[in-house]
Design an enzyme around this catalytic site. Structure first.
Site, short mmCIF file in Angstrom:
data_model
loop_
_atom_site.label_atom_id
_atom_site.label_comp_id
_atom_site.label_asym_id
_atom_site.label_seq_id
_atom_site.Cartn_x
_atom_site.Cartn_y
_atom_site.Cartn_z
N HIS A 55 0.82 -1.21 0.00
CA HIS A 55 0.00 0.00 0.00
C HIS A 55 0.86 1.25 0.00
O HIS A 55 0.66 2.15 -0.80
CB HIS A 55 -0.94 0.01 1.22
CG HIS A 55 -1.87 1.19 1.22
ND1 HIS A 55 -1.48 2.44 1.64
CD2 HIS A 55 -3.16 1.30 0.82
CE1 HIS A 55 -2.50 3.27 1.51
NE2 HIS A 55 -3.53 2.59 1.02
N ARG A 81 8.19 4.91 -1.84
CA ARG A 81 8.98 4.65 -3.04
C ARG A 81 9.69 3.32 -2.88
O ARG A 81 10.04 2.96 -1.77
CB ARG A 81 10.00 5.76 -3.27
CG ARG A 81 9.39 7.10 -3.58
CD ARG A 81 9.03 7.18 -5.02
NE ARG A 81 8.50 8.51 -5.34
CZ ARG A 81 7.77 8.74 -6.40
NH1 ARG A 81 7.47 7.78 -7.24
NH2 ARG A 81 7.33 9.94 -6.65
N LEU A 97 -4.04 -8.87 2.47
CA LEU A 97 -4.73 -10.09 2.87
C LEU A 97 -5.95 -10.38 2.00
O LEU A 97 -6.18 -11.52 1.62
CB LEU A 97 -5.17 -10.01 4.34
CG LEU A 97 -4.08 -10.26 5.37
CD1 LEU A 97 -4.64 -10.08 6.78
CD2 LEU A 97 -3.49 -11.66 5.20
N ALA A 98 -6.73 -9.36 1.71
CA ALA A 98 -7.99 -9.58 1.00
C ALA A 98 -8.17 -8.56 -0.11
O ALA A 98 -7.51 -7.52 -0.12
CB ALA A 98 -9.15 -9.46 1.99
N VAL A 156 -10.89 -2.16 -2.55
CA VAL A 156 -10.84 -1.16 -3.61
C VAL A 156 -9.45 -1.07 -4.23
O VAL A 156 -9.30 -0.97 -5.45
CB VAL A 156 -11.30 0.22 -3.07
CG1 VAL A 156 -11.07 1.31 -4.09
CG2 VAL A 156 -12.77 0.16 -2.69
N HIS A 157 -8.42 -1.14 -3.40
CA HIS A 157 -7.06 -1.01 -3.93
C HIS A 157 -6.70 -2.17 -4.85
O HIS A 157 -6.13 -1.97 -5.92
CB HIS A 157 -6.05 -0.90 -2.80
CG HIS A 157 -6.22 0.32 -1.96
ND1 HIS A 157 -6.52 1.56 -2.48
CD2 HIS A 157 -6.14 0.49 -0.62
CE1 HIS A 157 -6.61 2.44 -1.50
NE2 HIS A 157 -6.39 1.81 -0.36
#
Length: 143
Positions: free
Chosen positions: A18, A53, A78-79, A82-83
């Protein structure tokens, strides 16, 4: 017959995290990549969706510079969410213009990469017995 016709494409692996303003997530993703690299027989890069970065496009460019022809992208999540369903595929150019319902921008989403090979996007980690084993270990050590 051309001896190269049966060769498999040179594969690279991109682990996607992320990203965060804090260093902890970055350290964990890089640590996972280091462990994976110990037994990998292909180049491994790390890229972050946002705030850290290298970005996903920077990591793809890094792998492309190594001559890979196929990049396997694994979200270290994990799941699905949206990302993993919208943002990362959009950054990878795999969304076919689909908009989705996520309307805030990410720092790296307008960066471009130079790669004309194949990109394969895998599932997130999911409900895996190996993750349950880690939970058992954490609980056992806390008892």
């Amino acid at each position: 017959m051309d001896s190269n016709s049966n060769q498999k494409p040179k594969i690279g692996v991109l682990l996607v995290g992320h990203g965060s303003r804090l260093p902890y997530g970055e350290e964990v993703i890089n640590g996972i990549a280091d462990i994976y690299r110990q037994e990998a027989d292909h180049p491994v890069a790390v890229g972050f969706m946002n705030m850290s970065r290298p970005s996903i496009p920077e990591a793809i460019n890094e792998l492309a510079a190594m001559g890979v022809e196929k990049i396997i992208v694994t979200p270290v999540f994990l799941a699905h969410g949206v990302h993993t369903k919208h943002d990362i595929p959009h950054i990878l150019g795999l969304d076919n213009g689909a908009e989705g319902h996520h309307h805030h921008e990410h720092e790296h989403e307008h960066e471009e990469f130079e790669f004309d090979g194949e990109i394969v996007y895998t599932e997130p980690l999911g409900a895996d017995p190996r993750i349950a084993e880690i939970i058992r270990d954490r609980v056992k050590s806390a008892i």
